[in-house]
Design an enzyme around this catalytic site. Structure first.
Site, mmCIF file in Angstrom:
data_model
loop_
_atom_site.group_PDB
_atom_site.id
_atom_site.type_symbol
_atom_site.label_atom_id
_atom_site.label_comp_id
_atom_site.label_asym_id
_atom_site.label_seq_id
_atom_site.Cartn_x
_atom_site.Cartn_y
_atom_site.Cartn_z
ATOM 1 N N ASP A 205 -30.040 22.115 39.628
ATOM 2 C CA ASP A 205 -31.603 22.112 39.522
ATOM 3 C C ASP A 205 -32.113 21.916 40.932
ATOM 4 O O ASP A 205 -31.178 21.417 41.934
ATOM 5 C CB ASP A 205 -31.938 20.773 38.930
ATOM 6 C CG ASP A 205 -32.062 20.915 37.307
ATOM 7 O OD1 ASP A 205 -31.763 22.102 36.739
ATOM 8 O OD2 ASP A 205 -32.468 20.193 36.673
ATOM 9 N N HIS B 270 -31.216 14.901 40.028
ATOM 10 C CA HIS B 270 -32.158 14.974 40.939
ATOM 11 C C HIS B 270 -32.162 13.971 42.041
ATOM 12 O O HIS B 270 -31.942 12.505 41.665
ATOM 13 C CB HIS B 270 -33.462 14.886 40.131
ATOM 14 C CG HIS B 270 -33.658 16.046 39.246
ATOM 15 N ND1 HIS B 270 -34.184 15.498 37.862
ATOM 16 C CD2 HIS B 270 -33.196 17.132 38.832
ATOM 17 C CE1 HIS B 270 -34.193 16.774 37.129
ATOM 18 N NE2 HIS B 270 -33.369 17.779 37.823
ATOM 19 N N ASP C 90 -38.187 20.602 39.614
ATOM 20 C CA ASP C 90 -36.694 20.696 39.132
ATOM 21 C C ASP C 90 -36.188 22.022 39.242
ATOM 22 O O ASP C 90 -34.983 22.446 39.128
ATOM 23 C CB ASP C 90 -36.520 20.262 37.578
ATOM 24 C CG ASP C 90 -37.301 18.853 37.443
ATOM 25 O OD1 ASP C 90 -37.247 18.086 38.676
ATOM 26 O OD2 ASP C 90 -37.249 18.441 36.319
ATOM 27 N N ASP D 221 -34.265 13.131 44.159
ATOM 28 C CA ASP D 221 -35.354 12.633 44.801
ATOM 29 C C ASP D 221 -36.029 11.298 44.121
ATOM 30 O O ASP D 221 -37.161 10.885 44.515
ATOM 31 C CB ASP D 221 -36.738 13.459 44.719
ATOM 32 C CG ASP D 221 -36.822 13.956 43.290
ATOM 33 O OD1 ASP D 221 -36.234 13.393 42.349
ATOM 34 O OD2 ASP D 221 -37.542 14.876 42.905
ATOM 35 N N CYS E 167 -41.575 14.975 41.911
ATOM 36 C CA CYS E 167 -40.995 15.825 40.913
ATOM 37 C C CYS E 167 -42.069 16.862 40.208
ATOM 38 O O CYS E 167 -41.832 18.267 39.996
ATOM 39 C CB CYS E 167 -40.532 15.149 39.916
ATOM 40 S SG CYS E 167 -39.607 13.520 40.087
HETATM 41 N N1 ARG Z 1 -32.613 10.397 38.136
HETATM 42 C C1 ARG Z 1 -33.765 9.646 38.642
HETATM 43 C C2 ARG Z 1 -33.566 8.237 38.264
HETATM 44 O O1 ARG Z 1 -33.638 8.155 37.030
HETATM 45 C C3 ARG Z 1 -35.171 10.334 38.484
HETATM 46 C C4 ARG Z 1 -35.348 11.669 39.364
HETATM 47 C C5 ARG Z 1 -36.364 12.421 38.807
HETATM 48 N N2 ARG Z 1 -36.511 13.510 39.737
HETATM 49 C C6 ARG Z 1 -37.119 14.851 39.137
HETATM 50 N N3 ARG Z 1 -37.150 15.848 40.362
HETATM 51 N N4 ARG Z 1 -37.420 14.983 37.800
HETATM 52 O O2 ARG Z 1 -33.881 7.219 39.059
#
Ligand code: ARG
Length: 361
Positions: free
Chosen positions: A195, A244, A117, A246, A346
């Site tokens: 981020d 995020h 992050d 990913d 992550c």
């Molecule tokens: N926002 C994404 C979801 O809820 C999770 C991403 C988490 N990524 C991270 N690098 N902390 O599906």
């Protein structure tokens, strides 16, 4: 001999994409994790049920047994990555219950579980993200000794303009966009914030989404910082609560793109010659706590190289998908870690991968 435009020989930081052979990686730590103070920017990416938990437990530690179980899984990940030949580095443990502040606000912390992050590696650059959450204002402190070491070794080390995180950064009276309406971010363009995990690297092409923590000024800052050798593409994803990228868009290897089945309505044009596959339905049971993410954290995998993928041990559908795509799955139990808001991608920052800058589109 004339120097290459980006002469990274000898730098301990050097990574251009998500799949070159992994040589050095930072793995996060959950110790000392706390629920942050409750405010709109923290609530925005969460579901209504998650918001209720964050509100009720604001400022309190995460349950000790859950921290211990996640710590154990992180240690297993460390062993796996070492066995794969990577050098593994860890942050220094900190107490996130301590408060700190700036003119106009004060906060306690969150955790050092997700280096992805915070730290953006682009070539021989390691960039500290100017994060929009006050609870992550001092996120880089855990990595400071490592960053200094990389700098001494020849890496380029920078940080986004230090944000003020004044009230003006946050939309007053923010509410979720009604169903079907365009994304309404909780942050303004008061100053650049982003981020690192909103960016995804594919050599000369870097993909980024606007989110509840990444604004256009933040994206523009990264674009100017990394220069003309890279193209930064802003992608539109159908994520109601974006934070995020990913768990939405995951390039596994040259020509192999894994996507979230609903969020990627249109695959970005740059991937037109790639094979695109949808992530299989998550198998995480309903009762399992996921404090911050959706179940699609199942697609948040880490590539050790083009043909080896770290995947959650119980996630049989994802293991099968890997095998059917010529990739060997390396199972690691990680469900307890998932509760904290991330999975293998992550929880890591790939500091160095063996490879060079090139184009894959
Ligand atoms: N926002 C994404 C979801 O809820 C999770 C991403 C988490 N990524 C991270 N690098 N902390 O599906």
């Amino acid at each position: 001999m004339a120097a290459e435009p980006e002469d990274t020989i000898g730098s301990p930081v050097r990574s251009y994409n998500e799949w070159d052979p992994l040589e050095e990686v930072i793995v996060g730590a959950v110790d000392g994790a706390h629920f942050p103070p409750y405010d709109a920017v923290t609530a925005a990416p969460l579901s209504p049920a998650q918001r209720a938990v964050f509100k009720e437990r604001a400022g309190r530690p995460f349950p000790a047994d859950e921290v211990a179980a996640a710590r154990d899984e992180l240690d297993q990940l460390v062993d796996i990555l070492k066995n794969q030949g990577a050098r593994v580095r860890r942050p220094e443990p900190r107490d996130h219950g301590r408060s700190y502040g700036a003119p106009g606000w004060s906060s306690t912390g969150l955790y050092d579980a997700m280096p992805r992050d915070l730290l953006l590696v682009v070539g021989d650059r390691i960039i500290e993200a100017p994060m929009a959450w006050r609870s992550r204002y001092f996120a880089s402190s855990a990595y400071r000794s490592l960053l200094k070491e990389y700098f001494h070794g020849g890496a380029r080390w920078s940080a986004g303009p230090r944000p003020e995180l004044a009230d003006d950064l946050y939309v007053e009276g923010w509410t979720d966009q009604p169903d079907g309406e365009p994304f309404r971010s909780v942050i303004t363009e008061f100053e650049p914030t982003f981020d690192a995990a909103d960016f995804m690297r594919c050599g000369r092409d870097i993909f980024v989404q606007r989110s509840h923590v990444t604004n256009m000024m933040g994206i523009e800052w990264v674009r100017r910082e990394i220069g003309d050798e890279y193209q930064v593409h802003v992608v539109e994803l159908a994520d109601d609560h974006p934070m995020h990228i990913d768990a939405s868009l995951m390039p596994l290897a040259p020509g192999k793109l894994l996507i979230h089945p609903d969020r990627v309505v249109e695959v970005p044009a740059q991937f037109k010659n790639w094979e695109v596959r949808r992530a299989p339905e998550p198998v995480i049971p309903d009762g399992h706590p996921l404090y911050m993410t959706s179940k699609w954290i199942n697609m948040n995998i880490l590539m050790v190289d083009e043909t080896h993928m770290v995947v959650e041990a119980q996630d049989i559908p994802m293991r099968r998908l890997a095998e059917s795509w010529g990739i060997t799955p390396i199972p690691c139990p990680f469900r307890n870690f998932n509760s904290f808001g991330g999975s293998f991608h992550c929880a890591t920052t790939d500091v160095r991968r063996r490879g060079e800058l090139r184009s894959y589109i």
